[in-house]
Design a protein around this motif. Structure first.
Motif, PDB file in Angstrom:
ATOM      1  N   HIS A 169      -5.169  35.956  80.747  1.00 56.38           N
ATOM      2  CA  HIS A 169      -5.586  37.359  80.812  1.00 56.38           C
ATOM      3  C   HIS A 169      -5.363  38.109  79.512  1.00 56.38           C
ATOM      4  N   ASP A 170      -4.695  37.505  78.519  1.00 52.95           N
ATOM      5  CA  ASP A 170      -4.558  38.201  77.233  1.00 52.95           C
ATOM      6  C   ASP A 170      -4.453  37.192  76.090  1.00 52.95           C
ATOM      7  N   ARG A 171      -5.623  36.694  75.691  1.00 52.16           N
ATOM      8  CA  ARG A 171      -5.657  35.667  74.644  1.00 52.16           C
ATOM      9  C   ARG A 171      -5.249  36.250  73.283  1.00 52.16           C
TER      10      ARG A 171
ATOM     11  N   ASN B  38       4.332  56.946  71.423  1.00 53.77           N
ATOM     12  CA  ASN B  38       4.794  56.059  72.486  1.00 53.77           C
ATOM     13  C   ASN B  38       5.088  56.815  73.781  1.00 53.77           C
ATOM     14  N   ASP B  39       5.308  56.038  74.844  1.00 59.85           N
ATOM     15  CA  ASP B  39       5.448  56.567  76.197  1.00 59.85           C
ATOM     16  C   ASP B  39       6.922  56.916  76.461  1.00 59.85           C
ATOM     17  N   PHE B  40       7.258  58.225  76.299  1.00 54.18           N
ATOM     18  CA  PHE B  40       8.675  58.606  76.438  1.00 54.18           C
ATOM     19  C   PHE B  40       9.129  58.562  77.895  1.00 54.18           C
TER      20      PHE B  40
ATOM     21  N   SER C  43       7.863  46.611  85.374  1.00 51.08           N
ATOM     22  CA  SER C  43       9.113  47.333  85.623  1.00 51.08           C
ATOM     23  C   SER C  43       9.539  48.047  84.340  1.00 51.08           C
ATOM     24  N   ASN C  44       9.941  49.290  84.492  1.00 51.17           N
ATOM     25  CA  ASN C  44      10.448  50.029  83.319  1.00 51.17           C
ATOM     26  C   ASN C  44      11.938  49.775  83.069  1.00 51.17           C
ATOM     27  N   TYR C  45      12.526  49.006  83.961  1.00 48.75           N
ATOM     28  CA  TYR C  45      13.917  48.602  83.769  1.00 48.75           C
ATOM     29  C   TYR C  45      13.874  47.412  82.792  1.00 48.75           C
TER      30      TYR C  45
ATOM     31  N   VAL D 245       1.142  48.805  68.453  1.00 49.37           N
ATOM     32  CA  VAL D 245      -0.278  48.641  68.808  1.00 49.37           C
ATOM     33  C   VAL D 245      -0.397  49.046  70.272  1.00 49.37           C
ATOM     34  N   GLY D 246      -1.616  49.320  70.713  1.00 54.71           N
ATOM     35  CA  GLY D 246      -1.848  49.661  72.123  1.00 54.71           C
ATOM     36  C   GLY D 246      -1.518  51.105  72.425  1.00 54.71           C
ATOM     37  N   GLY D 247      -1.803  51.507  73.647  1.00 57.91           N
ATOM     38  CA  GLY D 247      -1.603  52.895  74.045  1.00 57.91           C
ATOM     39  C   GLY D 247      -2.378  53.807  73.103  1.00 57.91           C
TER      40      GLY D 247
ATOM     41  N   ASN E 171       6.491  38.110  76.767  1.00 55.99           N
ATOM     42  CA  ASN E 171       6.762  38.590  75.402  1.00 55.99           C
ATOM     43  C   ASN E 171       5.525  39.378  74.957  1.00 55.99           C
ATOM     44  N   VAL E 172       5.696  40.685  74.805  1.00 60.83           N
ATOM     45  CA  VAL E 172       4.540  41.545  74.522  1.00 60.83           C
ATOM     46  C   VAL E 172       4.392  41.853  73.027  1.00 60.83           C
ATOM     47  N   CYS E 173       5.146  41.166  72.213  1.00 65.39           N
ATOM     48  CA  CYS E 173       5.047  41.289  70.733  1.00 65.39           C
ATOM     49  C   CYS E 173       5.143  42.734  70.262  1.00 65.39           C
ATOM     50  N   ASP E 174       4.073  43.234  69.682  1.00 65.96           N
ATOM     51  CA  ASP E 174       4.120  44.566  69.069  1.00 65.96           C
ATOM     52  C   ASP E 174       3.599  45.661  69.978  1.00 65.96           C
ATOM     53  N   ALA E 175       3.342  45.334  71.242  1.00 64.92           N
ATOM     54  CA  ALA E 175       2.839  46.350  72.178  1.00 64.92           C
ATOM     55  C   ALA E 175       3.986  46.891  73.022  1.00 64.92           C
ATOM     56  N   MET E 176       3.771  48.086  73.589  1.00 60.84           N
ATOM     57  CA  MET E 176       4.717  48.578  74.595  1.00 60.84           C
ATOM     58  C   MET E 176       4.647  47.651  75.804  1.00 60.84           C
ATOM     59  N   GLY E 177       3.448  47.262  76.179  1.00 58.63           N
ATOM     60  CA  GLY E 177       3.276  46.138  77.091  1.00 58.63           C
ATOM     61  C   GLY E 177       2.991  46.423  78.546  1.00 58.63           C
ATOM     62  N   SER E 178       3.010  47.684  78.959  1.00 57.52           N
ATOM     63  CA  SER E 178       2.812  47.945  80.395  1.00 57.52           C
ATOM     64  C   SER E 178       1.445  47.493  80.884  1.00 57.52           C
ATOM     65  N   ASN E 179       0.402  47.825  80.132  1.00 59.29           N
ATOM     66  CA  ASN E 179      -0.938  47.399  80.563  1.00 59.29           C
ATOM     67  C   ASN E 179      -1.068  45.886  80.540  1.00 59.29           C
ATOM     68  N   ILE E 180      -0.501  45.279  79.507  1.00 59.16           N
ATOM     69  CA  ILE E 180      -0.554  43.819  79.392  1.00 59.16           C
ATOM     70  C   ILE E 180       0.050  43.194  80.646  1.00 59.16           C
ATOM     71  N   VAL E 181       1.255  43.652  80.988  1.00 56.85           N
ATOM     72  CA  VAL E 181       1.979  43.060  82.120  1.00 56.85           C
ATOM     73  C   VAL E 181       1.264  43.372  83.444  1.00 56.85           C
TER      74      VAL E 181
HETATM   75  P1  NAD Z   1      -2.678  48.138  75.627  1.00 51.12           P
HETATM   76  O1  NAD Z   1      -3.226  48.076  76.982  1.00 51.12           O
HETATM   77  O2  NAD Z   1      -3.452  48.938  74.669  1.00 51.12           O
HETATM   78  O3  NAD Z   1      -2.541  46.618  75.154  1.00 51.12           O
HETATM   79  C1  NAD Z   1      -2.279  46.251  73.875  1.00 51.12           C
HETATM   80  C2  NAD Z   1      -3.235  45.143  73.521  1.00 51.12           C
HETATM   81  O4  NAD Z   1      -3.149  44.941  72.122  1.00 51.12           O
HETATM   82  C3  NAD Z   1      -2.857  43.814  74.160  1.00 51.12           C
HETATM   83  O5  NAD Z   1      -3.593  43.595  75.326  1.00 51.12           O
HETATM   84  C4  NAD Z   1      -3.130  42.785  73.084  1.00 51.12           C
HETATM   85  O6  NAD Z   1      -4.244  41.987  73.421  1.00 51.12           O
HETATM   86  C5  NAD Z   1      -3.483  43.601  71.841  1.00 51.12           C
HETATM   87  N1  NAD Z   1      -2.724  43.212  70.652  1.00 51.12           N
HETATM   88  C6  NAD Z   1      -3.232  43.050  69.415  1.00 51.12           C
HETATM   89  N2  NAD Z   1      -2.276  42.719  68.542  1.00 51.12           N
HETATM   90  C7  NAD Z   1      -1.123  42.660  69.230  1.00 51.12           C
HETATM   91  C8  NAD Z   1       0.238  42.403  68.867  1.00 51.12           C
HETATM   92  N3  NAD Z   1       0.589  42.102  67.592  1.00 51.12           N
HETATM   93  N4  NAD Z   1       1.177  42.455  69.813  1.00 51.12           N
HETATM   94  C9  NAD Z   1       0.860  42.753  71.087  1.00 51.12           C
HETATM   95  N5  NAD Z   1      -0.416  43.018  71.501  1.00 51.12           N
HETATM   96  C10 NAD Z   1      -1.393  42.979  70.575  1.00 51.12           C
HETATM   97  O7  NAD Z   1      -1.200  48.654  75.555  1.00 51.12           O
HETATM   98  P2  NAD Z   1       0.110  48.234  76.344  1.00 51.12           P
HETATM   99  O8  NAD Z   1       1.153  48.227  75.301  1.00 51.12           O
HETATM  100  O9  NAD Z   1      -0.034  47.009  77.183  1.00 51.12           O
HETATM  101  O10 NAD Z   1       0.315  49.434  77.332  1.00 51.12           O
HETATM  102  C11 NAD Z   1       0.852  50.639  76.879  1.00 51.12           C
HETATM  103  C12 NAD Z   1       0.279  51.779  77.660  1.00 51.12           C
HETATM  104  O11 NAD Z   1       0.477  51.583  79.045  1.00 51.12           O
HETATM  105  C13 NAD Z   1       0.956  53.082  77.333  1.00 51.12           C
HETATM  106  O12 NAD Z   1      -0.020  54.034  77.008  1.00 51.12           O
HETATM  107  C14 NAD Z   1       1.660  53.464  78.628  1.00 51.12           C
HETATM  108  O13 NAD Z   1       1.745  54.866  78.749  1.00 51.12           O
HETATM  109  C15 NAD Z   1       0.798  52.833  79.660  1.00 51.12           C
HETATM  110  N6  NAD Z   1       1.317  52.527  80.982  1.00 51.12           N
HETATM  111  C16 NAD Z   1       2.651  52.558  81.267  1.00 51.12           C
HETATM  112  C17 NAD Z   1       3.089  52.223  82.538  1.00 51.12           C
HETATM  113  C18 NAD Z   1       4.569  52.183  82.799  1.00 51.12           C
HETATM  114  O14 NAD Z   1       5.349  52.253  81.875  1.00 51.12           O
HETATM  115  N7  NAD Z   1       5.016  52.067  84.055  1.00 51.12           N
HETATM  116  C19 NAD Z   1       2.176  51.855  83.516  1.00 51.12           C
HETATM  117  C20 NAD Z   1       0.828  51.821  83.194  1.00 51.12           C
HETATM  118  C21 NAD Z   1       0.404  52.145  81.919  1.00 51.12           C
END
Ligand code: NAD
Length: 421
Positions: free
Chosen positions: A146-148, A276-278, A215-217, A322-324, A180-190
């Motif tokens: 789901h996230d190549r 970022n998402d405070f 989970s935000n924990y 990245v992301g958000g 491992n969401v690397c450089d993203a906050m990662g919520s959408n990814i997860v």
């Molecule tokens: P996002 O959906 O924009 O995903 C980031 C994308 O960047 C990834 O899918 C990946 O394919 C791509 N990417 C490119 N280079 C990357 C790198 N070096 N490292 C990681 N990814 C890379 O963003 P996100 O970070 O998954 O989600 C963040 C957003 O989700 C925020 O806006 C937040 O407010 C929101 N959100 C939060 C919650 C929560 O915290 N409970 C729930 C839903 C949504």
């Protein structure tokens, strides 16, 4: 005047001018008040209207730069977006005092986020658990499909854990996906991944998936920051005072909450400045603070052999570069450029250092002159401005309130009226 009705069909489809017109009638706003909304939206309506729905204006915050930060031997100027007076000055000051012993030392874990799948209607928990473990590799492959892009960047789903929880609605099987969401906050990814694997988990267990969400924990994504404030620089009394404050925070949640609020003053300001998402960071911080069953401080202080004050902070920080909106918000982009950060982990570590600096600064003021004299200096100027004072009047009213130890909106008004006479 109370709104006639809040039922406004398809508000989101209205043009900007139509929205303002509706709001004007709804809230009985004057032309001048509508002008304020329009004025502040002018430069960025196109950008912000793509971020949220039903936009009518922009809520602005001051963006200040915290200077003096030396973190892991690197110099940083740190953008902070915050409305509370004294926060930026306090961070600069604490960072300056920490430089005498080399500034802040920071480290962090890999940026691993956790997603949950809640499985209900399970008949045999032991068999279901074992089956899921047998198919673990396939589940991880499925999640990563789901996230190549994430996988290409070195991240992806790395593991899963399972728990049977007793709840007030009976036992439930919870699958925790570690990513491992690397450089993203990662919520959408997860969220995408846990939704993606849920049907397979249903097939494997015969149950059905209810909640599938991040989970935000964020206990696997933790930053540590430490600094030493030398006794001869801050004074032995401050060292002892901070230790007393630290002891109280560990014994008393009333104090711990405010101790952590001081940390979040700095943390949130950088989190917001970088787009970022405070809310996510706050949720993570406070759940982490309660991880031992009692709400506790996120930082602790002790004296080293030289009698200097050592501060240590540990907290989860789910933030991205990245992301958000980190890439689409022009100011956030500039802030990331000013910070010269290359990874989300590096940004999280900087934020941890700011949290510790902010915390120390607040404690130092508290154990010395108290908040009202220190923190309220700038606030008294705000109050003077709020009652209509301008230019030198502001300083005159603020100085009087500070010298009288009476900083309040009422006193500001009285002094303003006195001046006018
Ligand atoms: P996002 O959906 O924009 O995903 C980031 C994308 O960047 C990834 O899918 C990946 O394919 C791509 N990417 C490119 N280079 C990357 C790198 N070096 N490292 C990681 N990814 C890379 O963003 P996100 O970070 O998954 O989600 C963040 C957003 O989700 C925020 O806006 C937040 O407010 C929101 N959100 C939060 C919650 C929560 O915290 N409970 C729930 C839903 C949504």
């Amino acid at each position: 005047m109370a709104p006639q009705t809040s039922r406004i069909p398809e508000f989101y489809k209205k043009s900007y001018e139509e929205r303002l017109q509706i709001l004007k009638e709804q809230a009985d706003l004057s032309d001048e008040e509508i002008h304020i909304l329009r004025l502040h939206a002018a430069a960025s309506f196109g950008t912000v209207s793509r971020m949220i729905e039903n936009v009518v204006s922009v809520m602005f915050l001051p963006l200040g730069m915290a200077t003096n930060f030396l973190i892991n031997g690197e110099e940083y100027v740190i953008p902070m977006a915050v409305e509370e007076s004294s926060v930026v000055a306090a961070a600069c000051n604490a960072a300056k005092l920490a430089r005498y012993s080399g500034g802040f030392k920071v480290s962090s874990t890999e940026p691993v986020m956790i997603g949950q799948v809640q499985l209900l209607g399970i008949e045999d928990f032991v068999t279901s658990k074992n089956t899921i473990f047998c198919y673990k590799d396939r589940i991880l492959v499925l999640a990563n499909a789901h996230d190549r892009v994430l996988v290409a960047n070195g991240g992806g789903a790395i593991d899963l854990e399972i728990q049977v929880l007793d709840t007030k609605r009976g036992p439930m099987l919870i699958v925790y996906l570690l990513v491992n969401v690397c450089d993203a906050m990662g919520s959408n990814i997860v969220n995408t991944m846990v939704e993606g694997i849920a049907p397979f988990l249903e097939d494997l267990t015969g149950g059905y998936a209810r909640l599938r969400v991040v989970s935000n924990y964020a206990v696997r994504r933790v930053v540590k920051a430490t600094a030493i404030w030398k006794k001869e620089i801050i004074g032995a009394e401050v060292v002892e005072g901070v230790l007393d404050a630290d002891a109280l925070a560990f014994a008393d949640p009333y104090r711990a909450a405010t101790h952590n609020k001081g940390i979040m003053n700095g943390v949130d300001a950088v989190v917001i400045a970088t787009g970022n998402d405070f809310r996510a960071v706050e949720a993570g911080a406070h759940s982490y603070a309660a991880r031992n069953g009692l709400y506790q401080p996120l930082s602790t202080y002790y004296k080293n052999e030289e009698g200097d004050l050592v501060g240590e902070l540990e907290m989860p920080l789910a933030i991205g570069i990245v992301g958000g909106i980190t890439k689409s918000h022009p100011i956030a982009q500039l802030c990331l450029k000013i910070l010269r950060v290359k990874s989300a982990q590096q940004l999280a570590e900087i934020i941890g250092a700011v949290g510790l600096a902010q915390n120390f600064a607040a404690l130092r003021v508290l154990v010395r002159e108290g908040l009202q004299r220190g923190h309220m200096r700038l606030h008294s100027k705000n109050m003077a401005g709020n009652v209509g004072a301008v230019g030198e009047e502001i300083d005159a009213i603020a100085d009087r309130m500070v010298s009288e130890h009476c900083i309040s909106a009422g006193r500001a008004r009285e002094l303003f009226e006195e001046l006018k006479k």
